[in-house]
Design a protein around this motif. Sequence first.
Motif, short mmCIF file in Angstrom:
data_model
loop_
_atom_site.label_atom_id
_atom_site.label_comp_id
_atom_site.label_asym_id
_atom_site.label_seq_id
_atom_site.Cartn_x
_atom_site.Cartn_y
_atom_site.Cartn_z
N UNK A 10 -29.34 3.99 37.84
CA UNK A 10 -30.34 2.84 38.34
C UNK A 10 -29.79 2.35 39.48
N UNK A 11 -28.44 2.38 39.86
CA UNK A 11 -27.71 1.84 40.90
C UNK A 11 -28.13 2.48 42.26
N UNK A 12 -27.97 3.81 42.20
CA UNK A 12 -28.32 4.87 43.08
C UNK A 12 -29.94 4.79 43.48
N UNK A 13 -30.74 4.40 42.32
CA UNK A 13 -32.29 4.47 42.68
C UNK A 13 -32.27 3.13 43.53
N UNK A 14 -31.74 2.15 43.01
CA UNK A 14 -31.78 0.74 43.90
C UNK A 14 -31.53 1.01 45.13
N UNK A 15 -30.64 1.70 45.68
CA UNK A 15 -29.87 1.75 47.06
C UNK A 15 -30.73 2.79 47.82
N UNK A 16 -31.39 3.63 47.00
CA UNK A 16 -32.11 4.73 47.72
C UNK A 16 -32.99 4.19 48.85
N UNK A 17 -32.92 4.95 50.03
CA UNK A 17 -34.12 4.68 50.89
C UNK A 17 -35.59 5.25 50.68
N UNK A 18 -36.64 5.27 51.34
CA UNK A 18 -37.67 5.93 50.97
C UNK A 18 -37.95 7.32 50.62
N UNK A 19 -37.22 8.07 51.84
CA UNK A 19 -36.80 9.62 51.36
C UNK A 19 -36.08 9.99 50.33
N UNK A 20 -35.26 9.36 49.81
CA UNK A 20 -34.38 9.39 48.77
C UNK A 20 -35.23 9.40 47.32
N UNK A 21 -35.80 8.12 47.56
CA UNK A 21 -36.94 7.74 46.32
C UNK A 21 -37.76 8.89 46.17
N UNK A 22 -38.51 9.44 47.04
CA UNK A 22 -39.65 10.44 46.80
C UNK A 22 -38.82 11.62 46.46
N UNK A 23 -37.56 12.14 47.01
CA UNK A 23 -37.05 12.92 46.55
C UNK A 23 -36.68 13.13 45.03
N UNK A 24 -36.02 11.98 44.62
CA UNK A 24 -35.59 11.86 43.19
C UNK A 24 -36.79 12.06 42.17
N UNK A 25 -37.73 11.25 42.65
CA UNK A 25 -39.12 11.56 41.67
C UNK A 25 -39.54 12.80 41.72
N UNK A 26 -39.90 13.44 42.96
CA UNK A 26 -40.21 14.79 42.86
C UNK A 26 -39.39 15.79 42.33
N UNK A 27 -38.00 15.47 42.46
CA UNK A 27 -36.96 16.38 41.59
C UNK A 27 -37.17 16.50 40.28
#
Length: 176
Positions: A10-27
């Motif tokens: 959750x800490x990584x999700x909280x710190x992620x930028x837009x690209x990281x968030x899109x990649x995390x959900x998409x993955x």
Amino acid sequence: MTSVTSTSLQDLIDRADVRGLAAAGLACLDRCLPLLAPERAEVLRPAWAAVARGDGGAWAEAVGKARVELDGVGGEDTDAGGVVTMVHAMLDGVPAEWADEPLRAWAGRCSAVALAVHRLYDATESGPLHAGELRRQQAVLEAAAHGPTGLRRARELSTEGGRVLRAVVSRRARTA
């Protein structure tokens, strides 16, 4: 090797930028998609390309096309765990808007759903399939933090995770 917890994830999700968030959900969606449509593994490729370019317009278009292509796929949700419904919820929840808040909320939901799906197929409550998914999610977020160059690794992790999940489901079906 450090232990991954849902808090550190959750800490990584909280710190992620837009690209990281899109990649995390998409993955997460990409790893679970074979349970819904094994023959359509590449339907998310245009969305991955949009993430790599950071292109919100292409993202919205790719998401819309994926929803149309996968609408109704998966048939009846006859499995006790409701996996088809869960994977469709991840797909239906993909925000068309390339913005921090909707992507952060979606990435968090996808993380929880992917972990729940893996737990359903695991031998024990916190078994190796669930633990592997937790590690993969962390690795995807860490790779995506390196920008477009890290997305190749994120996609590789996603592909690997999808193969692992398909193998477990296949093995379970053969022994049932």
